[in-house]
Design a protein around this motif. Structure first.
Motif, PDB file in Angstrom:
ATOM      1  N   ASN A  93      35.500  49.873  36.522  1.00 27.50           N
ATOM      2  CA  ASN A  93      36.392  49.016  35.378  1.00 27.50           C
ATOM      3  C   ASN A  93      36.211  47.518  35.770  1.00 27.50           C
ATOM      4  O   ASN A  93      36.122  46.813  34.735  1.00 27.50           O
ATOM      5  CB  ASN A  93      37.616  49.368  35.417  1.00 27.50           C
ATOM      6  N   LEU A  94      36.372  47.092  36.824  1.00 23.82           N
ATOM      7  CA  LEU A  94      36.248  45.900  37.391  1.00 23.82           C
ATOM      8  C   LEU A  94      34.958  45.182  37.240  1.00 23.82           C
ATOM      9  O   LEU A  94      34.852  44.165  36.620  1.00 23.82           O
ATOM     10  CB  LEU A  94      36.898  45.257  39.069  1.00 23.82           C
ATOM     11  N   PHE A  95      33.785  45.999  37.426  1.00 24.14           N
ATOM     12  CA  PHE A  95      32.485  45.510  37.374  1.00 24.14           C
ATOM     13  C   PHE A  95      32.165  45.511  36.103  1.00 24.14           C
ATOM     14  O   PHE A  95      31.401  44.384  35.639  1.00 24.14           O
ATOM     15  CB  PHE A  95      31.590  46.571  37.996  1.00 24.14           C
ATOM     16  N   HIS A  96      32.504  46.484  35.258  1.00 21.72           N
ATOM     17  CA  HIS A  96      32.298  46.258  33.891  1.00 21.72           C
ATOM     18  C   HIS A  96      33.026  45.129  33.188  1.00 21.72           C
ATOM     19  O   HIS A  96      32.468  44.434  32.350  1.00 21.72           O
ATOM     20  CB  HIS A  96      32.818  47.728  33.153  1.00 21.72           C
ATOM     21  N   LYS A  97      34.078  44.989  33.471  1.00 23.18           N
ATOM     22  CA  LYS A  97      35.065  43.871  32.950  1.00 23.18           C
ATOM     23  C   LYS A  97      34.436  42.422  33.246  1.00 23.18           C
ATOM     24  O   LYS A  97      34.152  41.597  32.393  1.00 23.18           O
ATOM     25  CB  LYS A  97      36.511  43.831  33.519  1.00 23.18           C
ATOM     26  N   VAL A  98      34.080  42.363  34.482  1.00 22.83           N
ATOM     27  CA  VAL A  98      33.511  41.135  34.885  1.00 22.83           C
ATOM     28  C   VAL A  98      32.178  40.841  34.290  1.00 22.83           C
ATOM     29  O   VAL A  98      31.730  39.599  33.971  1.00 22.83           O
ATOM     30  CB  VAL A  98      33.083  41.055  36.498  1.00 22.83           C
ATOM     31  N   ASN A  99      31.146  42.019  33.957  1.00 23.23           N
ATOM     32  CA  ASN A  99      30.128  41.576  33.262  1.00 23.23           C
ATOM     33  C   ASN A  99      30.399  41.510  31.601  1.00 23.23           C
ATOM     34  O   ASN A  99      29.292  41.166  30.988  1.00 23.23           O
ATOM     35  CB  ASN A  99      29.145  42.924  33.526  1.00 23.23           C
ATOM     36  N   THR A 100      31.578  41.659  31.231  1.00 24.73           N
ATOM     37  CA  THR A 100      31.747  41.470  29.809  1.00 24.73           C
ATOM     38  C   THR A 100      32.293  40.117  29.485  1.00 24.73           C
ATOM     39  O   THR A 100      32.736  39.736  28.310  1.00 24.73           O
ATOM     40  CB  THR A 100      32.235  42.781  29.109  1.00 24.73           C
ATOM     41  N   PHE A 109      38.787  32.594  37.453  1.00 20.16           N
ATOM     42  CA  PHE A 109      38.959  33.341  38.592  1.00 20.16           C
ATOM     43  C   PHE A 109      37.971  32.777  39.697  1.00 20.16           C
ATOM     44  O   PHE A 109      38.752  32.564  40.866  1.00 20.16           O
ATOM     45  CB  PHE A 109      38.684  35.048  38.434  1.00 20.16           C
ATOM     46  N   GLY A 110      36.787  32.913  39.596  1.00 20.98           N
ATOM     47  CA  GLY A 110      35.755  32.261  40.703  1.00 20.98           C
ATOM     48  C   GLY A 110      35.244  33.753  41.496  1.00 20.98           C
ATOM     49  O   GLY A 110      35.669  34.718  41.357  1.00 20.98           O
ATOM     50  N   ASN A 324      44.957  44.210  37.668  1.00 19.03           N
ATOM     51  CA  ASN A 324      45.220  44.027  36.457  1.00 19.03           C
ATOM     52  C   ASN A 324      44.889  42.926  35.627  1.00 19.03           C
ATOM     53  O   ASN A 324      44.897  42.986  34.457  1.00 19.03           O
ATOM     54  CB  ASN A 324      46.836  44.607  36.206  1.00 19.03           C
ATOM     55  N   GLU A 325      45.293  41.679  36.545  1.00 21.92           N
ATOM     56  CA  GLU A 325      44.958  40.428  35.873  1.00 21.92           C
ATOM     57  C   GLU A 325      43.527  40.378  35.317  1.00 21.92           C
ATOM     58  O   GLU A 325      43.290  39.762  34.158  1.00 21.92           O
ATOM     59  CB  GLU A 325      45.461  39.145  36.815  1.00 21.92           C
ATOM     60  N   VAL A 326      42.620  40.847  36.187  1.00 22.06           N
ATOM     61  CA  VAL A 326      41.285  40.922  35.650  1.00 22.06           C
ATOM     62  C   VAL A 326      41.037  41.856  34.439  1.00 22.06           C
ATOM     63  O   VAL A 326      40.574  41.647  33.285  1.00 22.06           O
ATOM     64  CB  VAL A 326      40.467  41.094  36.713  1.00 22.06           C
ATOM     65  N   LEU A 327      41.345  42.915  34.675  1.00 21.46           N
ATOM     66  CA  LEU A 327      41.436  44.058  33.576  1.00 21.46           C
ATOM     67  C   LEU A 327      42.042  43.692  32.316  1.00 21.46           C
ATOM     68  O   LEU A 327      41.553  44.166  31.104  1.00 21.46           O
ATOM     69  CB  LEU A 327      41.795  45.367  34.008  1.00 21.46           C
ATOM     70  N   ASP A 328      43.180  42.837  32.414  1.00 22.77           N
ATOM     71  CA  ASP A 328      43.779  42.377  31.149  1.00 22.77           C
ATOM     72  C   ASP A 328      43.197  41.324  30.558  1.00 22.77           C
ATOM     73  O   ASP A 328      43.587  40.775  29.142  1.00 22.77           O
ATOM     74  CB  ASP A 328      45.190  41.930  31.687  1.00 22.77           C
ATOM     75  N   VAL A 329      42.191  40.763  31.075  1.00 22.13           N
ATOM     76  CA  VAL A 329      41.467  39.678  30.244  1.00 22.13           C
ATOM     77  C   VAL A 329      40.898  40.043  28.994  1.00 22.13           C
ATOM     78  O   VAL A 329      39.857  40.956  29.046  1.00 22.13           O
ATOM     79  CB  VAL A 329      40.303  38.807  31.328  1.00 22.13           C
ATOM     80  N   LYS A 330      41.169  39.337  28.006  1.00 24.30           N
ATOM     81  CA  LYS A 330      40.490  39.614  26.588  1.00 24.30           C
ATOM     82  C   LYS A 330      39.214  38.520  26.629  1.00 24.30           C
ATOM     83  O   LYS A 330      39.653  37.364  26.165  1.00 24.30           O
ATOM     84  CB  LYS A 330      41.234  39.808  25.604  1.00 24.30           C
TER      85      LYS A 330
END
Length: 614
Positions: A93-100, A109-110, A324-330
């Protein structure tokens, strides 16, 4: 933390099996004191088959112990499997979120903290779940069954537990209140240390070139000491957990035996001293004290296990919160505005490779000033549009708006007559061959890097684009050719070689629009001229957008857009701009003498006439 647990419940059949095995294990383990009490009673009882009965009860204890080992092994295996699954899902989920994410969201974030959250934070949660899955079921089970058996056996002796249990709960609540902020601070310190290490390793050449090793060490030492101080505070705070629980546990154990011996007071040990016949009350009370002591041991151990889980909870919660801070990014770059009508219009459009900027302006989220303002131009199929300007004039910003790495704040960008915000991001980027300002290659082989642009490309097609990009010559000298190894970031190739490989990767995609963001800067004049000559032949009806610093790279462009402080101050061919645009005139004069312009054009024509790659 509760949101993280939802991934755990996706494997609910495993959870049920784990819970059942733990409950069975607890029940069997709490049967052992009963058999121990029976053996104690038998030792003090004079019956004919005493030894036989002791062996029978001992045999049952051995069988129960074997059952406990089997159940414990099963639940440990399943618990590890469940925690590993949660770790996998979180990383996915984190990898997918960062790529989107949009580039702007990413920059908030950095790189360092995103790496830490994807690796260290996920690992912390996984380690916590391995323990928590067992303890959350085991601790209450031990407590409930143990208390029931204690009350059933001798309610008087359970008074000691009524005093000790609230004490343990109080100690744990105080420690949690003190530790939670420290664990949150610890994760921030880890991020800071990761940033410094990453900067030092990626910039090691610059650090050594400027003899800044001592300064870098000071930065690292300061961050390392800050992190050490927090770890020490956490250690000091949590160091009270085990001793406090052990003290209370020992007090409980002593209290049960003390109360037991108090109840024996004034009771005769033997009913018949001459024949050494024990008083049944004393025998029963001794067995009860031993049995209750064993139950209290299990109950207190369950509290100790629960205490350890509570000790780990603040750090796991802090990690979960950061994930969750990363996953919540829209993402601000999304497909919310796409429409089927726009997709159909794009597919049926007679225009192909036509990119239109209409009064486009853009300002970064943290900036009030616009980077580019009222930009308007249009690319045409088979033609080259060049963008030139001084450093900081907004050239790369315009390029980044085309594949929607950022969205324009004003105006609109059209692809084949359709607003790019109405086109699915994947569809838009499939129509663009993008070569960024910084050449980026991925670890693997040259062929694998080329397939990044088109996974179905054949070796023949790869060789064709490498020839166009003037890369075939140096690749042919490599022992393994297309299968030659590419290190991380392409560090085993020179700057010019990396640029040519990146250009080839974009060419093999065969898109409608080619975008080159200062992608010829590391090439010598001859290679640059040959490459641009071959490009003109290769692109066919595709349009090409080129950002350049060197005037010599864009002399032959069909349209040159001149930027100054984020605004278009000139637009036309080289000859037209020399007559009408003072900014362009200054750029040309700063790079070429008047007679060199003509020489450069003639040299370009001569090199182009030679053809091929050397």
């Amino acid at each position: 933390m509760l949101r993280t647990l939802k991934f755990l419940f996706q494997k609910w059949p495993f959870l049920i099996i784990v819970a059942v095995t733990i409950i069975c294990q607890c029940y069997l383990q709490l049967m052992l004191p009963e058999y121990m009490a029976k053996i104690t009673t038998l030792i003090q009882t004079d019956i004919d088959d005493k030894i036989t009965q002791i062996w029978i009860n001992g045999g049952w204890m051995i069988l129960i112990s074997v059952g406990v080992v089997i159940l414990a092994t099963t639940q440990n295996f399943l618990g590890a499997t469940l925690s590993a699954y949660v770790g996998k899902v979180l990383r996915d989920n984190l990898f997918h979120k960062v790529n989107t994410m949009s580039i702007n969201d990413y920059n908030k974030f950095g790189t360092a903290t995103l790496i830490t959250r994807t690796t260290n934070d996920v690992e912390q949660i996984k380690s916590y779940l391995v323990q928590a899955i067992r303890v959350v079921v085991m601790s209450p089970t031990y407590m409930v069954i143990g208390l029931i058996k204690t009350l059933t056996k001798d309610a008087t002796l359970s008074i000691v537990l009524a005093f000790c249990i609230p004490l343990i709960i109080g100690v744990m609540c105080i420690l949690l209140a003190l530790a939670s902020p420290l664990f949150r601070s610890l994760q921030i310190k880890i991020d800071r240390l990761t940033v410094i290490i990453r900067e030092n390793l990626t910039g090691i050449r610059v650090v050594r070139a400027y003899n800044q090793q001592k300064e870098e060490y000071k930065k690292f030492d300061e961050a390392n000491k800050d992190m050490t101080k927090v770890i020490t505070k956490v250690g000091k705070t949590m160091s009270f957990a085990n001793p406090a629980v052990m003290i209370i546990f020992n007090l409980c154990y002593v209290g049960i035996f003390g109360l037991g011996f108090y109840l024996m007071n004034n009771q005769p040990i033997f009913t018949d001293p001459l024949n050494s016949i024990y008083n049944p009350k004393i025998t029963s009370l001794l067995a009860n004290v031993g049995e209750v002591a064993q139950y209290s041991l299990q109950i207190m151990q369950s509290f100790m296990m629960f205490a350890m889980i509570l000790v780990m909870l603040p750090q796991a919660s802090a990690c979960s919160r950061r994930i969750n801070e990363v996953l919540d990014v829209k993402s601000s770059i999304n497909d919310d505005e796409i429409s089927q009508e726009a997709i159909n219009s794009l597919e049926n459009s007679s225009k192909k490779g036509v990119l239109t900027f209409k009064n486009v302006s853009f300002a970064y989220p943290d900036s009030e000033k616009e980077c580019v303002s009222n930009i308007s131009f249009e690319t045409k199929p088979g033609k080259t549009t060049a963008i030139i300007g001084s450093t900081g004039s907004g050239k790369s910003t315009i390029i980044n708006l085309i594949p929607r790495l950022y969205d324009a704040t004003k105006g609109e960008i059209l692809l084949d007559g359709v607003n790019i915000k109405n086109i699915p991001i994947k569809t838009l980027r499939e129509k663009i061959g993008f070569v960024p300002q910084k050449a980026v290659l991925f670890k693997g082989t040259i062929k694998e890097n080329m397939l990044f642009g088109n996974k179905n490309a054949t070796d023949e097609e790869i060789n064709d684009v490498l020839s166009v990009a003037q890369a075939e010559h140096f690749i042919s000298k490599l022992p393994d050719g297309l299968d030659s190894y590419v290190s991380q970031g392409g560090k085993n190739f020179s700057g010019g070689q990396k640029q040519r490989l990146c250009i080839a990767r974009a060419l093999i995609k065969k898109p409608e629009i080619y975008v080159f963001d200062d992608s010829f800067s590391a090439l010598d004049f001859k290679t640059d001229a040959k490459l641009r000559s071959e490009l003109q032949k290769y692109i066919g009806n595709s349009s090409m957008v080129v950002v350049a610093q060197r005037v010599s790279s864009i002399l032959d462009a069909d349209t040159i857009i001149v930027l100054n402080e984020g605004k278009v101050v000139g637009q036309g061919t080289h000859d037209e701009l020399l007559k009408t645009c003072t900014v362009y005139q200054d750029i040309v004069k700063s790079q070429l003498d008047p007679d060199e312009v003509e020489k450069t054009i003639n040299m370009y024509k001569a090199i182009a006439a030679e053809g091929g790659a050397n």
